[in-house]
Design a protein around this motif. Sequence first.
Motif, PDB file in Angstrom:
ATOM      1  N   HIS A 112       0.836  -1.214   0.000  1.00  0.00           N
ATOM      2  CA  HIS A 112       0.000   0.000   0.000  1.00  0.00           C
ATOM      3  C   HIS A 112       0.867   1.259   0.000  1.00  0.00           C
ATOM      4  CE1 HIS A 112      -4.319  -0.459   0.105  1.00  0.00           C
ATOM      5  NE2 HIS A 112      -4.472   0.704   0.702  1.00  0.00           N
ATOM      6  N   GLY A 117      -5.520   6.662  -2.575  1.00  0.00           N
ATOM      7  CA  GLY A 117      -5.583   6.385  -4.012  1.00  0.00           C
ATOM      8  C   GLY A 117      -4.842   5.131  -4.440  1.00  0.00           C
ATOM      9  N   GLU A 153      -9.750  -7.843   1.110  1.00  0.00           N
ATOM     10  CA  GLU A 153      -9.525  -7.873   2.559  1.00  0.00           C
ATOM     11  C   GLU A 153      -8.984  -9.232   2.993  1.00  0.00           C
ATOM     12  OE1 GLU A 153     -12.974  -4.632   3.851  1.00  0.00           O
ATOM     13  OE2 GLU A 153     -13.336  -6.765   4.168  1.00  0.00           O
ATOM     14  N   TYR A 193      -8.334   6.193   6.126  1.00  0.00           N
ATOM     15  CA  TYR A 193      -7.487   5.251   6.845  1.00  0.00           C
ATOM     16  C   TYR A 193      -7.413   5.631   8.310  1.00  0.00           C
ATOM     17  CZ  TYR A 193      -5.688   3.643   2.362  1.00  0.00           C
ATOM     18  OH  TYR A 193      -5.581   3.111   1.122  1.00  0.00           O
TER      19      TYR A 193
HETATM   20  N1  LIG Z   1      -8.960  -4.281   5.120  1.00  0.00           N
HETATM   21  C1  LIG Z   1      -8.268  -4.326   3.973  1.00  0.00           C
HETATM   22  N2  LIG Z   1      -7.295  -5.226   3.801  1.00  0.00           N
HETATM   23  C2  LIG Z   1      -6.586  -5.281   2.659  1.00  0.00           C
HETATM   24  N3  LIG Z   1      -6.801  -4.466   1.609  1.00  0.00           N
HETATM   25  C3  LIG Z   1      -7.766  -3.553   1.702  1.00  0.00           C
HETATM   26  C4  LIG Z   1      -8.553  -3.418   2.886  1.00  0.00           C
HETATM   27  N4  LIG Z   1      -9.440  -2.415   2.707  1.00  0.00           N
HETATM   28  C5  LIG Z   1      -9.213  -1.930   1.467  1.00  0.00           C
HETATM   29  N5  LIG Z   1      -8.211  -2.610   0.846  1.00  0.00           N
HETATM   30  C6  LIG Z   1      -7.683  -2.354  -0.497  1.00  0.00           C
HETATM   31  O1  LIG Z   1      -7.349  -0.975  -0.552  1.00  0.00           O
HETATM   32  C7  LIG Z   1      -8.002  -0.355  -1.648  1.00  0.00           C
HETATM   33  C8  LIG Z   1      -8.389   1.075  -1.290  1.00  0.00           C
HETATM   34  O2  LIG Z   1      -7.231   1.840  -1.152  1.00  0.00           O
HETATM   35  P1  LIG Z   1      -7.269   3.444  -1.241  1.00  0.00           P
HETATM   36  O3  LIG Z   1      -5.890   3.944  -0.951  1.00  0.00           O
HETATM   37  O4  LIG Z   1      -8.403   3.989  -0.442  1.00  0.00           O
HETATM   38  O5  LIG Z   1      -7.522   3.678  -2.788  1.00  0.00           O
HETATM   39  P2  LIG Z   1      -8.765   4.336  -3.559  1.00  0.00           P
HETATM   40  O6  LIG Z   1      -9.081   5.610  -2.824  1.00  0.00           O
HETATM   41  O7  LIG Z   1      -8.249   4.531  -4.932  1.00  0.00           O
HETATM   42  O8  LIG Z   1      -9.856   3.316  -3.477  1.00  0.00           O
HETATM   43  C9  LIG Z   1      -9.198  -1.247  -1.945  1.00  0.00           C
HETATM   44  O9  LIG Z   1      -9.549  -1.168  -3.302  1.00  0.00           O
HETATM   45  C10 LIG Z   1      -8.677  -2.633  -1.599  1.00  0.00           C
HETATM   46  O10 LIG Z   1      -7.987  -3.179  -2.695  1.00  0.00           O
END
Ligand SMILES: Nc1ncnc2c1ncn2[C@@H]1O[C@H](COP(=O)(O)OP(=O)(O)O)[C@@H](O)[C@H]1O
Length: 203
Positions: A112, A117, A153, A193
């Motif tokens: 991540h 984003g 997730e 987050y």
């Molecule tokens: N609890 C979690 N565990 C693992 N991955 C997650 C979890 N929650 C969300 N994600 C992943 O993180 C992404 C969202 O990340 P984010 O930085 O908010 O990007 P965006 O704003 O472009 O959706 C989701 O599309 C998913 O792939």
Amino acid sequence: MVLENKLGLMDSLALAKQEERMSKIRAKQLFDDKLLSGQVARSFETLAFIHRFLFEEIYDFAGKVRTVNLAKGSFRFAPVMYLETSLAHIDQMPQSTFEEIVEKYVEMNVAHPFREGNGRSMRIWLDQMLKVELGQVIDWSKVGKEDYLLAMERSPIRDIEIKYILKQALTDEVSNRELYMKGIDHSYYYEGYTLYQAEELSC
Ligand SMILES: Nc1ncnc2c1ncn2[C@@H]1O[C@H](COP(=O)(O)OP(=O)(O)O)[C@@H](O)[C@H]1O
Ligand SMILES: [Mg+2]
């Protein structure tokens, strides 16, 4: 708390709306102008390019590795102190089969790398890997948004669900912008987050 942004917005709902609108315009431009053609998407560099392009008008951190520890729900993404090492390791992961590509994608999600984003930029990166390596992309209209999030997730523990969901949505229609743009919509724009302190890890 509102993420610091170049638009001077102080309200998280207003920011989420602008961010959605502007990143979609940029995503279309990325596709129409074929800005990724020739990029093999083997490394973090391509993902950073995508992220920068989508978000450079909105955030100073566009294309840059985050400097805070992030968690979503109960899941903690890679601690900042291990992030560079983790990204270097992911760069070396193979990507010649569908399974390998999804495994690389899952590892990148655990890393991540960005403050916000990650989802949007990573789904474009995933499509680019699939396109270059296999001549296919994901038809995101065949991927249920909630099923996708549940599978993501779950993916750090078991990747069988995300592999299944993505595999049944593979298509040869690599030049179809509609299908590609549907992937952008698999984000929940109003969801942020929680931050955590690295010290807590040693508990
Ligand atoms: N609890 C979690 N565990 C693992 N991955 C997650 C979890 N929650 C969300 N994600 C992943 O993180 C992404 C969202 O990340 P984010 O930085 O908010 O990007 P965006 O704003 O472009 O959706 C989701 O599309 C998913 O792939
Ligand atoms: Mg988000």
